[in-house]
Design a protein around this motif. Structure first.
Motif, PDB file in Angstrom:
ATOM      1  N   ALA A 301     -23.843  -3.522 -33.639  1.00  0.00           N
ATOM      2  CA  ALA A 301     -22.372  -2.809 -32.819  1.00  0.00           C
ATOM      3  C   ALA A 301     -21.314  -2.027 -33.827  1.00  0.00           C
ATOM      4  N   PRO A 302     -20.767  -1.137 -33.182  1.00  0.00           N
ATOM      5  CA  PRO A 302     -19.877  -0.453 -34.609  1.00  0.00           C
ATOM      6  C   PRO A 302     -18.780  -1.397 -34.671  1.00  0.00           C
ATOM      7  N   GLY A 303     -18.169  -2.105 -33.022  1.00  0.00           N
ATOM      8  CA  GLY A 303     -17.087  -2.610 -32.705  1.00  0.00           C
ATOM      9  C   GLY A 303     -17.207  -3.221 -31.903  1.00  0.00           C
ATOM     10  N   ILE A 304     -16.604  -4.945 -32.505  1.00  0.00           N
ATOM     11  CA  ILE A 304     -15.827  -6.200 -30.897  1.00  0.00           C
ATOM     12  C   ILE A 304     -14.661  -6.264 -31.439  1.00  0.00           C
ATOM     13  N   MET A 305     -13.885  -5.221 -29.951  1.00  0.00           N
ATOM     14  CA  MET A 305     -12.382  -6.364 -29.484  1.00  0.00           C
ATOM     15  C   MET A 305     -12.279  -7.861 -28.998  1.00  0.00           C
ATOM     16  N   THR A 306     -11.851  -8.477 -29.550  1.00  0.00           N
ATOM     17  CA  THR A 306     -10.988  -9.958 -29.548  1.00  0.00           C
ATOM     18  C   THR A 306      -9.820  -9.998 -28.636  1.00  0.00           C
ATOM     19  N   GLY A 307     -10.312 -11.095 -27.548  1.00  0.00           N
ATOM     20  CA  GLY A 307      -9.294 -11.183 -26.516  1.00  0.00           C
ATOM     21  C   GLY A 307      -7.997 -12.575 -26.939  1.00  0.00           C
ATOM     22  N   HIS A 308      -7.040 -11.947 -25.864  1.00  0.00           N
ATOM     23  CA  HIS A 308      -6.060 -13.172 -26.345  1.00  0.00           C
ATOM     24  C   HIS A 308      -6.647 -14.685 -25.594  1.00  0.00           C
ATOM     25  N   LEU A 309      -6.977 -15.333 -26.318  1.00  0.00           N
ATOM     26  CA  LEU A 309      -7.272 -16.684 -25.882  1.00  0.00           C
ATOM     27  C   LEU A 309      -7.302 -17.512 -26.226  1.00  0.00           C
ATOM     28  N   ASP A 310      -6.847 -19.138 -26.085  1.00  0.00           N
ATOM     29  CA  ASP A 310      -6.608 -20.032 -26.299  1.00  0.00           C
ATOM     30  C   ASP A 310      -7.934 -20.944 -26.654  1.00  0.00           C
ATOM     31  N   VAL A 311      -8.772 -21.401 -27.468  1.00  0.00           N
ATOM     32  CA  VAL A 311     -10.300 -21.057 -27.735  1.00  0.00           C
ATOM     33  C   VAL A 311      -9.423 -23.407 -28.386  1.00  0.00           C
ATOM     34  N   PRO A 312      -9.861 -23.730 -27.252  1.00  0.00           N
ATOM     35  CA  PRO A 312      -9.467 -25.694 -28.114  1.00  0.00           C
ATOM     36  C   PRO A 312     -10.142 -25.453 -28.742  1.00  0.00           C
ATOM     37  N   ALA A 313     -11.505 -25.475 -28.175  1.00  0.00           N
ATOM     38  CA  ALA A 313     -12.815 -25.926 -29.191  1.00  0.00           C
ATOM     39  C   ALA A 313     -12.840 -25.487 -30.910  1.00  0.00           C
ATOM     40  N   VAL A 318      -3.249 -21.380 -30.298  1.00  0.00           N
ATOM     41  CA  VAL A 318      -3.215 -20.012 -31.111  1.00  0.00           C
ATOM     42  C   VAL A 318      -4.494 -19.354 -30.390  1.00  0.00           C
ATOM     43  N   PRO A 319      -4.197 -17.948 -29.994  1.00  0.00           N
ATOM     44  CA  PRO A 319      -4.968 -17.047 -29.195  1.00  0.00           C
ATOM     45  C   PRO A 319      -6.088 -16.836 -30.543  1.00  0.00           C
ATOM     46  N   ALA A 320      -7.375 -16.687 -29.726  1.00  0.00           N
ATOM     47  CA  ALA A 320      -8.345 -16.161 -30.465  1.00  0.00           C
ATOM     48  C   ALA A 320      -7.753 -14.934 -31.092  1.00  0.00           C
ATOM     49  N   SER A 321      -7.041 -13.659 -30.636  1.00  0.00           N
ATOM     50  CA  SER A 321      -7.383 -12.734 -31.590  1.00  0.00           C
ATOM     51  C   SER A 321      -6.329 -13.041 -32.557  1.00  0.00           C
ATOM     52  N   MET A 322      -5.747 -13.984 -33.188  1.00  0.00           N
ATOM     53  CA  MET A 322      -4.858 -14.191 -33.973  1.00  0.00           C
ATOM     54  C   MET A 322      -5.694 -15.272 -34.523  1.00  0.00           C
ATOM     55  N   SER A 323      -6.807 -15.774 -34.765  1.00  0.00           N
ATOM     56  CA  SER A 323      -7.082 -16.854 -34.833  1.00  0.00           C
ATOM     57  C   SER A 323      -7.693 -16.628 -36.688  1.00  0.00           C
ATOM     58  N   HIS A 324      -7.736 -16.923 -37.347  1.00  0.00           N
ATOM     59  CA  HIS A 324      -9.140 -17.102 -38.806  1.00  0.00           C
ATOM     60  C   HIS A 324     -10.340 -17.497 -38.324  1.00  0.00           C
ATOM     61  N   LYS A 325     -10.274 -18.385 -37.756  1.00  0.00           N
ATOM     62  CA  LYS A 325     -11.351 -19.214 -37.836  1.00  0.00           C
ATOM     63  C   LYS A 325     -11.974 -18.969 -36.993  1.00  0.00           C
ATOM     64  N   VAL A 326     -11.553 -18.269 -35.650  1.00  0.00           N
ATOM     65  CA  VAL A 326     -12.178 -17.086 -35.071  1.00  0.00           C
ATOM     66  C   VAL A 326     -13.084 -16.427 -35.489  1.00  0.00           C
ATOM     67  N   ILE A 327     -11.804 -14.993 -35.550  1.00  0.00           N
ATOM     68  CA  ILE A 327     -12.068 -14.056 -36.039  1.00  0.00           C
ATOM     69  C   ILE A 327     -13.212 -14.005 -37.938  1.00  0.00           C
ATOM     70  N   THR A 328     -12.346 -14.401 -38.396  1.00  0.00           N
ATOM     71  CA  THR A 328     -13.078 -14.779 -40.088  1.00  0.00           C
ATOM     72  C   THR A 328     -13.836 -15.337 -40.200  1.00  0.00           C
ATOM     73  N   THR A 361       1.430  -8.641 -34.936  1.00  0.00           N
ATOM     74  CA  THR A 361       0.472  -7.045 -35.789  1.00  0.00           C
ATOM     75  C   THR A 361      -0.421  -8.083 -37.050  1.00  0.00           C
ATOM     76  N   VAL A 362       1.002  -8.791 -37.797  1.00  0.00           N
ATOM     77  CA  VAL A 362       0.788  -9.196 -39.028  1.00  0.00           C
ATOM     78  C   VAL A 362      -0.518 -10.303 -38.302  1.00  0.00           C
ATOM     79  N   GLU A 363      -0.579 -11.173 -37.818  1.00  0.00           N
ATOM     80  CA  GLU A 363      -0.888 -12.182 -37.578  1.00  0.00           C
ATOM     81  C   GLU A 363      -2.524 -11.941 -37.029  1.00  0.00           C
ATOM     82  N   ALA A 364      -2.496 -10.821 -36.693  1.00  0.00           N
ATOM     83  CA  ALA A 364      -4.075 -10.327 -35.800  1.00  0.00           C
ATOM     84  C   ALA A 364      -4.879  -9.243 -37.037  1.00  0.00           C
ATOM     85  N   ILE A 365      -3.884  -8.787 -38.157  1.00  0.00           N
ATOM     86  CA  ILE A 365      -4.617  -8.652 -39.194  1.00  0.00           C
ATOM     87  C   ILE A 365      -4.224  -9.161 -40.372  1.00  0.00           C
ATOM     88  N   LYS A 366      -3.789 -10.251 -40.320  1.00  0.00           N
ATOM     89  CA  LYS A 366      -4.104 -11.459 -41.182  1.00  0.00           C
ATOM     90  C   LYS A 366      -5.403 -12.439 -40.753  1.00  0.00           C
TER      91      LYS A 366
END
Length: 554
Positions: A301-313, A318-328, A361-366
């Motif tokens: 898939a070309p792209g994936i959009m992240t959601g603003h979701l708290d994933v305690p596990a 931290v919103p998934a869209s701002m989480s280094h653990k979730v994204i990176t 914006t900064v947190e999402a990019i980081k």
């Protein structure tokens, strides 16, 4: 010049994709391993991406995506960007006016502009589509000196989430994809791909190069506050198949698609208003929420959009869209995704109160997003990103890699051939999807013959049904009452109850015949009329539990 993806054996594709997805979400150390301390990291080296595996077979590109030459050109262009232009290249602007949007692209090198709401279509003109195309052309002109296209995205999922209406072809909700696949298997997948290919072709003709669809979310049922019929259903395997089929169609049309909202907006709260909590533990994440996204990764898939979701596990609070653990760590390292990562809109309630000014914006990019979507304040977001680049808070190397990814996909979309067909010319593909999805939920035996109808209920559906009935010569004004249940409707009396969004209201309807249609526009109604006239059979299957026993065979 790129060519559309060759057609593949659908049964083989479904098997390969689901086996790959299962391997990704089940194998130890592949998806997030969550330690006793709550950290998320693989227990072993992360697996190779499906497109970067060292095995000879996997070295061949799978799916639609930038060529090596396009990637090399993109890297060169990204490396040449001065910091003040690099900062803009990480943001998709929120459009407040045409003039300000063009200025952001021209002066601050914003990657693109997202136009929503009433601004997207000037319905007072004789040719409303022409005004949209003209502005999209102006956006490209504003960025013509950069050497690659401007990203012009749109939310056009079908059903209620369709920012452009007439004269484009209307398509049913994405839940129709789940019903078609549940009822018809690979033939249903082919209908989904044909529909998204048609929609993508029309969007490209209108000047768009990116579509934020399909939804990889798995609906939780009647309590779902915002996703609902935007989801293909409640079964993760069905949703995974629908996502792959939809992405294939968009790719064949040369559109950059983005599957959303990672890791799954499978919650009972609307992230437009607050931060929902995805309460899945690590096992359920692997076996349920992540399956559609793992399938999308396996299908390139070309792209994936992240959601603003708290994933305690994974990363509590931290919103998934701002989480280094979730994204990176999760999406990039463990799932092996090397396409575009785009945040959900940063002007939503889930993040605005937590991250003021340009912080979101900064947190999402980081965290690992390539593109930060629709900040609440474009200027604040730009200033914050530029300052973070200059200070090193956002690593310059990471930023240039993100810019290169975006540029590569934009170059590839630009080089992809446009499919024939004017906007509004794909009603057959829309009707075919609705015909595959239409589901008989209940009926009397013997099935009555319908010689005339009285349409009632949802005004939009009634108007579209009248058009379809008149085209087919089905008499209106007397005979069988057909009651249309739109979004939020409760059950209703009548001879035939037809749901046009989610099918849950059918459970409380006293109508002896109940049909789930998943769409309310003319193409969907044409499919329904044929069912009512007895010239076609409704053979879709419910993609969600409605609480109604399966209809008996007559």
């Amino acid at each position: 010049m790129s060519s559309p993806r060759p057609s593949r054996n659908r049964r083989l594709l479904a098997t390969v994709v689901l086996l790959t997805a299962t391997a990704l979400v089940v194998a130890a150390g592949v998806v997030w391993w969550i330690g006793r301390d709550g950290s998320s990291s693989p227990t072993s080296s992360p697996p190779a991406s499906p497109r970067t595996s060292k095995s000879p077979a996997a070295q061949e590109p799978t799916g639609w995506g930038p060529t090596d030459a396009e990637k090399q050109k993109a890297r060169s262009l990204a490396e040449a960007l001065p910091l003040d232009e690099l900062a803009g290249q990480l943001i998709i602007a929120r459009s407040f006016s045409n003039e300000s949007s063009l200025e952001l692209v021209r002066e601050k090198h914003f990657a693109g502009v997202m136009v929503t709401g009433q601004q997207i279509l000037d319905v007072t003109t004789d040719d409303p589509l022409e005004s949209v195309k003209a502005f999209n052309d102006q956006l490209q002109d504003a960025g013509k000196g950069r050497g690659f296209p401007v990203m012009v995205p749109i939310d056009q999922e079908g059903g209620l989430v369709a920012r452009l209406a007439d004269p484009l072809t209307p398509f049913p909700t994405f839940m129709s994809a789940g019903a078609a696949i549940a009822g018809h298997g690979t033939d249903g997948e082919a209908a989904v791909t044909a529909a998204t290919r048609a929609s993508g072709a029309e969007l490209r003709a209108a000047g768009y190069n990116t579509v934020f669809a399909p939804d990889g979310d798995i609906t939780i049922g009647p309590a779902d506050p915002i996703i609902g019929s935007r989801s293909a259903g409640s079964d993760p395997d069905t949703v995974a198949r629908a996502v792959v089929a939809a992405v294939d169609g968009y790719s064949e049309a040369g559109m950059i698609s983005a599957v959303k909202h990672f890791p799954g907006h499978n919650v009972d709260e609307d992230s437009h208003k607050g931060l929902p909590v995805l309460r899945s533990d690590r096992d359920r994440l692997r076996s349920h929420d992540l399956k559609p996204f793992a399938a999308a990764v396996a299908d390139a898939a070309p792209g994936i959009m992240t959601g603003h979701l708290d994933v305690p596990a994974i990363d509590k609070g931290v919103p998934a869209s701002m989480s280094h653990k979730v994204i990176t760590r999760g999406l990039r390292d463990n799932l092996g995704f090397d396409g575009l990562v785009i945040s959900d809109s940063l002007g939503m309630g889930a993040v605005m109160s937590r991250y003021p000014g340009g912080d979101a914006t900064v947190e999402a990019i980081k965290a690992g997003s390539d593109l930060a979507l629709m900040p609440a304040d474009n200027e604040q977001a730009y200033d914050a990103v530029l300052a973070a680049l200059r200070s090193g808070e956002i690593p310059e190397k990471q930023a240039r890699e993100s810019a290169a990814r975006t540029i590569a996909y934009l170059l590839h979309a630009q080089a992809s051939p446009e499919l024939p067909g004017e906007p509004g010319s794909h009603a057959d593909a829309s009707e075919a999807l609705s015909a595959s999805a239409a589901t008989i939920v209940a009926h009397p035996c013997p099935v009555p013959k319908i010689a005339g109808v009285v349409p009632l209920g949802s005004p939009e559906a009634v108007t579209a049904f009248r058009t379809a009935a008149e085209e087919a010569g089905l008499p209106l004004g007397s005979g069988t009452s057909v009651v249309f249940l739109g979004p939020g409707s409760s059950g209703a009396a009548g001879d035939v109850a037809v749901s046009t969004d989610t099918p849950y209201a059918l459970a409380s309807s006293s109508a002896p015949t109940k049909i789930a249609l998943y769409g309310r526009d003319v193409p969907a109604m044409r499919a329904l009329v044929k069912v009512l006239q007895g010239t076609a059979r409704a053979q879709g299957a419910l993609p969600v539990d409605v609480g109604v026993p399966a209809p008996q065979r007559c």
